[in-house]
Write an enzyme that holds these catalytic residues in place. Structure first.
Site, PDB file in Angstrom:
ATOM      1  N   LYS A 184       1.322 -23.365  13.547  1.00 28.24           N
ATOM      2  CA  LYS A 184       0.722 -25.014  14.328  1.00 28.24           C
ATOM      3  C   LYS A 184      -0.841 -24.904  14.809  1.00 28.24           C
ATOM      4  O   LYS A 184      -1.281 -23.865  15.851  1.00 28.24           O
ATOM      5  CB  LYS A 184       2.135 -24.888  15.957  1.00 28.24           C
ATOM      6  CG  LYS A 184       1.809 -25.705  16.578  1.00 28.24           C
ATOM      7  CD  LYS A 184       0.517 -26.949  17.252  1.00 28.24           C
ATOM      8  CE  LYS A 184       0.215 -26.108  18.314  1.00 28.24           C
ATOM      9  NZ  LYS A 184      -0.972 -26.719  18.848  1.00 28.24           N
ATOM     10  N   GLU A 259      -4.199 -12.212  20.972  1.00 27.07           N
ATOM     11  CA  GLU A 259      -5.524 -11.888  21.468  1.00 27.07           C
ATOM     12  C   GLU A 259      -5.998 -13.215  22.416  1.00 27.07           C
ATOM     13  O   GLU A 259      -6.203 -14.309  21.959  1.00 27.07           O
ATOM     14  CB  GLU A 259      -6.391 -11.947  19.730  1.00 27.07           C
ATOM     15  CG  GLU A 259      -7.384 -11.102  20.044  1.00 27.07           C
ATOM     16  CD  GLU A 259      -8.838 -12.687  20.430  1.00 27.07           C
ATOM     17  OE1 GLU A 259      -9.084 -12.852  21.459  1.00 27.07           O
ATOM     18  OE2 GLU A 259      -8.937 -12.909  18.714  1.00 27.07           O
ATOM     19  N   CYS A 293     -14.359 -15.368  21.405  1.00 28.19           N
ATOM     20  CA  CYS A 293     -13.644 -14.958  21.902  1.00 28.19           C
ATOM     21  C   CYS A 293     -14.573 -13.478  22.341  1.00 28.19           C
ATOM     22  O   CYS A 293     -14.791 -12.904  23.852  1.00 28.19           O
ATOM     23  CB  CYS A 293     -11.860 -14.337  21.641  1.00 28.19           C
ATOM     24  SG  CYS A 293     -12.085 -14.110  19.910  1.00 28.19           S
ATOM     25  N   GLU A 391     -14.436 -16.772  31.718  1.00 26.98           N
ATOM     26  CA  GLU A 391     -14.735 -17.178  30.662  1.00 26.98           C
ATOM     27  C   GLU A 391     -15.439 -18.564  30.192  1.00 26.98           C
ATOM     28  O   GLU A 391     -14.721 -19.683  30.692  1.00 26.98           O
ATOM     29  CB  GLU A 391     -13.721 -16.789  29.655  1.00 26.98           C
ATOM     30  CG  GLU A 391     -13.905 -17.122  28.157  1.00 26.98           C
ATOM     31  CD  GLU A 391     -12.234 -16.555  27.496  1.00 26.98           C
ATOM     32  OE1 GLU A 391     -12.922 -16.310  25.763  1.00 26.98           O
ATOM     33  OE2 GLU A 391     -12.179 -17.164  27.645  1.00 26.98           O
TER      34      GLU A 391
END
Length: 501
Positions: A184, A259, A293, A391
């Protein structure tokens, strides 16, 4: 501004790929796909729902239970994986062009993605051929060995930053292990994922082994996570989504590899090679448009060199070339989507009250349209500030001073995340002690993010669950069954033998 580049032969409609066929959604639903420079829709994509996931999982289950893929010898699977790598390399230019158009990544940074994706397939092709499992002997009594078996259907959910390459990180080890998959991809960037079907078919991958369902996370992704016939989920994305997946996977006790987000520190001590540290700290947060990331988005600098570092860093940041992603001179392109652009710009505004603005702070001049954010640098940021703690996932960095090693470590560890850390010092003892005490799944000393595919990739705290990379990826996609064989007489207590009539 130069005319917006549009690749030739763009699809106007992107379909699912289920059991060897390109298909639309059962319910006929679609969603729009835009490019981040013009912010206009260039295609529709089939919007997957539970019914589409059910069909994909059924195809993958049949291919796993009845097809040849899990039963092939490692060398046979490796041959197909290497053909996949050849095909990916052969269309590197086309892939880079599509990735840049769809994601807004600068073309010079998209060009390496195909080669990295191909290398992932080559690496795991080599690994499964060379792999051996343990045997343990008890002389004269017993021999025990490990029988490694692919687990089944793996659900792979991937993000929109460097999408094709990150898809290969999951596809290569899952397929190498003998699993079948349902992918996906991220709804913002479905274009390059649509290339996998032809690549896999041409390489000879049996139908049903690879299936792809496009759609929104809350629809297609949610159905994939909750599906009872999917024992594994590998997810890369932000932490709150990861928490939702964790909750939804609990019912059927799925294996999870996740992750998640990061707010990684880049720690610069006074004895560091300052020019090298500045080069790396700039690249580490402004490459890939800051949408990475592992970005070193908190720069911690020892007080003795703090003013000099800030001045030099900001001067370089102000000269970073922002522009059309297809221009080879561009260093920062357009953010992936208006939604994400608005999120990043909201943090830029928050930062203006939380730090001293040294560079950027808004839209670059001359770029009135598209999701462009000028590389933004805030100094004197306190550890409780939102731009220090949260973040942002864009070209925004916070710089904070420290007085000594203990304060640097406390600042580095003082967030909920723990994905990566970058440490700059010439002191060998300090380097190792700091690296081993920082709360991060990966540490780079005197370097930016340079991957070795054999090493574990993953984070601690809110940055992830489990590790991928090398044998750890194979471990995730396989069961390790212990088989025990008796070689001598087994002395078993004789329950009930002393009973009298």
């Amino acid at each position: 501004m130069a005319e917006h580049f549009i690749p030739e032969n763009l699809p106007t409609h992107i379909q699912h790929y289920i059991d060897g066929k390109k298909v639309d959604s059962v319910g006929g639903g679609t969603f729009n796909v835009l490019d981040p420079v013009s912010n206009t829709n260039y295609a529709t994509a089939a919007a997957g729902q539970k019914e589409d996931i059910d069909l994909a999982v059924a195809a993958a289950t049949k291919a796993f239970n009845e097809g040849p893929w899990p039963r092939m010898k490692p060398r046979e699977r490796a041959r197909i994986l290497n053909k996949i790598a050849d095909a990916v390399e052969a269309q590197e230019a086309r892939l880079a062009e599509l990735e840049t158009f769809d994601s807004g990544l600068p073309i010079t940074q998209s060009r390496g993605q195909a080669l990295r994706a191909a290398e992932n397939f080559r690496f795991f092709a080599d690994l499964i051929v060379a792999q051996f499992d343990d045997a343990m002997k008890v002389p004269g009594a017993q021999i025990n060995y490990v029988n490694r078996k692919p687990i089944g259907v793996a659900g792979l959910i991937t993000p929109w930053n460097t999408p094709f390459m990150l898809e290969s990180w999951k596809l290569a080890p899952a397929l190498a292990s003998g699993c079948t998959v349902v992918l996906k991809p991220a709804e913002f960037t479905p274009l390059s994922a649509s290339l996998w079907a032809t690549i896999f078919e041409d390489a000879g991958l049996p139908h049903g082994v690879f299936n792809l369902v496009n759609g929104l996370g809350e629809d297609a992704g949610d159905a994939l996570v909750k599906h009872p016939d999917v024992p594994l989920i590998s997810f890369t994305g932000e932490t709150t989504t990861g928490q939702t997946i964790f909750r939804n996977a609990a019912t059927s006790l799925k294996g999870l590899s996740m992750e998640l987000g990061g707010k990684s520190p880049c720690v610069v001590f006074a004895d560091a090679d300052l020019d090298a540290a500045i080069d790396s700290a700039l690249f580490g947060v402004f490459s890939l448009n800051g949408e990475r990331c592992t970005a070193g988005s908190r720069i911690l600098v020892e007080r003795a060199i703090y003013d000099e570092f800030c001045e030099k860093y900001a001067a370089r940041a102000r000269h970073i070339v922002v522009g059309d992603p297809h221009d080879p001179k561009t260093e920062v392109g357009a953010l992936v989507h208006p939604e994400h652009y608005n999120k990043v710009m909201s943090y830029v505004e928050i930062g203006k009250s939380e730090g001293r603005l040294l560079a950027g702070g808004g839209r670059p001049e001359g770029l009135e349209h598209g999701n462009y954010v000028a590389p933004t640098v805030f100094a004197d940021v306190k550890p409780e500030a939102r731009i220090f703690q949260e973040e942002i996932f864009g070209p925004v960095v916070a710089i904070t001073p420290f007085e000594n090693d203990d304060e640097a470590l406390a600042l580095a560890n003082g967030v909920k995340y723990g994905l990566a850390a970058y440490i700059w010092t010439q002191n060998l003892t300090r380097a190792h002690n700091f690296a081993q005490n920082v709360e991060a799944g990966m540490v780079w000393l005197n370097s930016h993010n340079v991957r070795d595919l054999r090493t574990p990739f993953g984070g601690v705290k809110a940055s992830g669950l489990g590790h991928e990379g090398g044998f750890r990826s194979i471990d995730f996609y396989t069961d390790q069954q212990a088989v025990h064989i008796t070689l001598g007489t087994v002395h078993t207590p004789k329950f009930g033998a002393s009973a009298t009539n």
